[in-house]
Design a protein around this motif. Structure first.
Motif, PDB file in Angstrom:
ATOM      1  N   MET A 133       0.858  -1.126  -0.005  1.00 45.01           N
ATOM      2  CA  MET A 133      -0.108   0.059   0.118  1.00 45.01           C
ATOM      3  C   MET A 133       1.155   1.193   0.126  1.00 45.01           C
ATOM      4  SD  MET A 133      -2.867   0.992   2.709  1.00 45.01           S
ATOM      5  CE  MET A 133      -3.793  -0.694   2.420  1.00 45.01           C
ATOM      6  N   LEU A 134       0.533   2.184  -0.688  1.00 40.78           N
ATOM      7  CA  LEU A 134       1.139   3.343  -1.005  1.00 40.78           C
ATOM      8  C   LEU A 134       1.163   4.353   0.551  1.00 40.78           C
ATOM      9  CD1 LEU A 134       0.288   4.469  -4.553  1.00 40.78           C
ATOM     10  CD2 LEU A 134       2.263   3.261  -3.746  1.00 40.78           C
ATOM     11  N   LYS A 135       2.230   4.939   0.879  1.00 49.72           N
ATOM     12  CA  LYS A 135       2.428   5.835   1.901  1.00 49.72           C
ATOM     13  C   LYS A 135       2.730   7.276   1.665  1.00 49.72           C
ATOM     14  CE  LYS A 135       5.493   3.634   4.073  1.00 49.72           C
ATOM     15  NZ  LYS A 135       5.779   2.481   3.077  1.00 49.72           N
ATOM     16  N   ARG A 136       2.142   8.284   2.325  1.00 51.33           N
ATOM     17  CA  ARG A 136       2.486   9.514   1.708  1.00 51.33           C
ATOM     18  C   ARG A 136       3.822   9.954   1.511  1.00 51.33           C
ATOM     19  NH1 ARG A 136       3.811  14.717   3.165  1.00 51.33           N
ATOM     20  NH2 ARG A 136       2.413  16.523   2.651  1.00 51.33           N
ATOM     21  N   GLU A 137       4.783   9.283   2.353  1.00 51.36           N
ATOM     22  CA  GLU A 137       6.197   9.782   2.380  1.00 51.36           C
ATOM     23  C   GLU A 137       7.022   8.889   1.253  1.00 51.36           C
ATOM     24  OE1 GLU A 137       5.599   6.588   5.790  1.00 51.36           O
ATOM     25  OE2 GLU A 137       4.673   8.294   4.982  1.00 51.36           O
ATOM     26  N   ASP A 138       6.198   8.119   0.589  1.00 48.21           N
ATOM     27  CA  ASP A 138       6.762   7.576  -0.712  1.00 48.21           C
ATOM     28  C   ASP A 138       6.906   8.520  -1.910  1.00 48.21           C
ATOM     29  OD1 ASP A 138       6.900   4.663   0.303  1.00 48.21           O
ATOM     30  OD2 ASP A 138       4.698   4.475  -0.112  1.00 48.21           O
ATOM     31  N   GLY A 139       6.129   9.187  -1.999  1.00 51.06           N
ATOM     32  CA  GLY A 139       6.170  10.519  -2.822  1.00 51.06           C
ATOM     33  C   GLY A 139       7.150  11.207  -2.814  1.00 51.06           C
ATOM     34  N   LEU A 140       7.930  11.499  -1.581  1.00 49.47           N
ATOM     35  CA  LEU A 140       8.946  12.529  -1.765  1.00 49.47           C
ATOM     36  C   LEU A 140      10.042  12.180  -2.672  1.00 49.47           C
ATOM     37  CD1 LEU A 140       9.936  14.931  -0.139  1.00 49.47           C
ATOM     38  CD2 LEU A 140      11.120  13.452   1.534  1.00 49.47           C
ATOM     39  N   ILE A 141      10.260  13.165  -3.415  1.00 44.35           N
ATOM     40  CA  ILE A 141      11.571  13.082  -4.324  1.00 44.35           C
ATOM     41  C   ILE A 141      12.940  12.891  -3.759  1.00 44.35           C
ATOM     42  CG2 ILE A 141      12.466  13.818  -6.555  1.00 44.35           C
ATOM     43  CD1 ILE A 141       9.699  14.960  -7.166  1.00 44.35           C
ATOM     44  N   ASP A 142      13.567  11.739  -4.052  1.00 43.52           N
ATOM     45  CA  ASP A 142      15.123  12.111  -3.835  1.00 43.52           C
ATOM     46  C   ASP A 142      15.731  12.157  -5.133  1.00 43.52           C
ATOM     47  OD1 ASP A 142      17.613  11.363  -3.224  1.00 43.52           O
ATOM     48  OD2 ASP A 142      17.226   9.279  -2.593  1.00 43.52           O
ATOM     49  N   TRP A 143      16.216  13.477  -4.972  1.00 43.79           N
ATOM     50  CA  TRP A 143      16.678  13.961  -6.296  1.00 43.79           C
ATOM     51  C   TRP A 143      18.218  13.515  -6.793  1.00 43.79           C
ATOM     52  CZ3 TRP A 143      13.853  16.483  -9.535  1.00 43.79           C
ATOM     53  CH2 TRP A 143      12.572  17.162  -9.163  1.00 43.79           C
ATOM     54  N   SER A 144      18.791  12.790  -5.920  1.00 43.05           N
ATOM     55  CA  SER A 144      20.016  11.798  -6.148  1.00 43.05           C
ATOM     56  C   SER A 144      19.962  10.824  -6.918  1.00 43.05           C
ATOM     57  CB  SER A 144      20.427  11.396  -4.741  1.00 43.05           C
ATOM     58  OG  SER A 144      19.910  10.449  -3.936  1.00 43.05           O
ATOM     59  N   MET A 145      18.327  10.206  -7.016  1.00 45.18           N
ATOM     60  CA  MET A 145      17.942   9.457  -7.915  1.00 45.18           C
ATOM     61  C   MET A 145      18.112   9.646  -9.486  1.00 45.18           C
ATOM     62  SD  MET A 145      14.521   7.645  -6.080  1.00 45.18           S
ATOM     63  CE  MET A 145      14.417   5.859  -6.731  1.00 45.18           C
ATOM     64  N   ASP A 146      18.414   8.858 -10.362  1.00 40.79           N
ATOM     65  CA  ASP A 146      18.535   9.470 -11.628  1.00 40.79           C
ATOM     66  C   ASP A 146      17.235   9.816 -12.330  1.00 40.79           C
ATOM     67  OD1 ASP A 146      17.067   7.195 -13.278  1.00 40.79           O
ATOM     68  OD2 ASP A 146      18.748   5.995 -12.973  1.00 40.79           O
ATOM     69  N   ALA A 147      17.117  10.536 -13.321  1.00 42.14           N
ATOM     70  CA  ALA A 147      15.704  11.266 -13.857  1.00 42.14           C
ATOM     71  C   ALA A 147      14.870  10.282 -14.387  1.00 42.14           C
ATOM     72  CB  ALA A 147      16.121  12.195 -14.799  1.00 42.14           C
ATOM     73  N   PHE A 148      15.231   9.158 -14.767  1.00 38.76           N
ATOM     74  CA  PHE A 148      14.344   8.171 -15.289  1.00 38.76           C
ATOM     75  C   PHE A 148      13.417   7.344 -14.155  1.00 38.76           C
ATOM     76  CE2 PHE A 148      18.190   8.494 -17.977  1.00 38.76           C
ATOM     77  CZ  PHE A 148      17.459   8.686 -19.191  1.00 38.76           C
ATOM     78  N   ASP A 149      14.245   7.199 -13.020  1.00 39.51           N
ATOM     79  CA  ASP A 149      13.532   6.678 -11.623  1.00 39.51           C
ATOM     80  C   ASP A 149      12.700   7.873 -11.458  1.00 39.51           C
ATOM     81  OD1 ASP A 149      14.809   4.083 -11.711  1.00 39.51           O
ATOM     82  OD2 ASP A 149      16.195   4.905 -10.338  1.00 39.51           O
TER      83      ASP A 149
END
Length: 309
Positions: free
Chosen positions: A201-217
């Motif tokens: 199940m999705l959680k609110r914090e799942d949506g927080l963007i980690d900009w260190s990930m590559d743009a494709f992710d």
């Protein structure tokens, strides 16, 4: 057939409509209780309840289903089969043996991959090229029952989770119709548990963007976390939702992850990990309306060098 239908969100509606079109007798519809929503916290009916009311179907909305009262009610329908499509609760073991032909689930993945509550979202987020729908006999273990029928489809390049869910809901309705028509002849096959993956199940914090990930992710998260919790970051301490983006595999030089490297005309580009960048096409800043990158750049006076997150 005499059918009890159990479902709650909009994605369950095509399956119930197909059962009606096929001439089955829907003896009862079970859906989740009305829930408070909005600023006034007024009770809102589920899409399934609204549909059932329009079609004059009998509706049940028990708050708890692991009670003697709920079990007696379930048994009283004397159904030939129970169909479950995104009902929102796991059926107690006592329910499973009540219908003559058991309980059938329409699941929006190619089981055993993506068992769980959010298979459509995680398939996009994880970069799958293919997904589909599966009908299974429900057993006690979550989404682990024997497979009746399956149908696959390609995930389109820019497809969001709501768009994919809409397609799969229609495919699921068709597959359910075929499953019931062939129920006496289908040879159910056990799932390969070793190939099982989980879609929590999705959680609110799942949506927080980690900009260190590559743009494709990150771009897949923008599509996969719709309509909730959305892919979001912050700008000057205000929540910023990215609604649409495109990855750009270019060298952004010394820019740090999350830094705005372009902000002119309709070009709003954010540096990401692995020397990639995300071009933002549509976004929503807290306190403002949803807007294009052009309107955002022109109206918010965004500066190159500002950092998100």
């Amino acid at each position: 057939m005499r059918i009890v239908f159990m479902g709650t969100p909009e994605s369950a509606l095509p399956s119930l409509q197909r059962l009606l079109d096929d001439g089955h007798e829907i003896v009862a519809v079970w859906t989740q209780p009305d829930k408070p929503a909005g600023r006034g916290k007024k009770l809102h009916q589920s899409p399934m309840k609204e549909f059932a009311l329009r079609h004059n179907l009998k509706i049940h909305q028990p708050t708890k289903i692991k009670t003697e009262e709920a079990k007696d009610l379930f048994a009283s329908h004397k159904a030939d089969v129970v169909v479950v499509v995104a009902y929102g609760k796991i059926l107690p073991p006592e329910f499973l043996s009540v219908p003559r032909n058991g309980c059938i689930n329409v699941h929006f993945s190619l089981l055993p991959k993506y068992r769980g509550a959010a298979p459509v979202n995680w398939a996009i987020i994880n970069g799958e090229s293919e997904t589909g729908v599966t009908t299974i006999q429900i057993v006690e273990e979550l989404d682990a029952g024997p497979i009746l029928l399956q149908r696959s489809t390609q995930i389109r390049e820019s497809e969001t989770a709501p768009e994919l869910m809409s397609r799969l809901a229609e495919m699921g309705a068709e597959l359910l119709s075929e499953t019931l028509a062939q129920l006496d002849t289908i040879k159910a096959k056990p799932q390969d548990d070793q190939g099982a993956t989980f879609a929590p199940m999705l959680k609110r914090e799942d949506g927080l963007i980690d900009w260190s990930m590559d743009a494709f992710d990150i771009e897949r998260r923008v599509r996969g976390f719709q309509p909730w919790p959305n892919a979001f970051t912050t700008l000057n301490s205000r929540r910023l939702v990215i609604w649409q983006g495109a990855n750009e595999n270019v060298n952004q030089g010394p820019a740090s992850a999350g830094q705005i490297v372009e902000a002119y005309s309709d070009r709003l580009v954010i540096a990401c990990g692995d020397k990639t960048a995300l071009r933002v096409l549509e976004l929503l800043l807290e306190g403002h309306r949803r807007m294009t990158a052009l309107d955002f750049v022109n109206g918010m006076r965004v500066k190159v060098g500002s950092t998100l997150g």
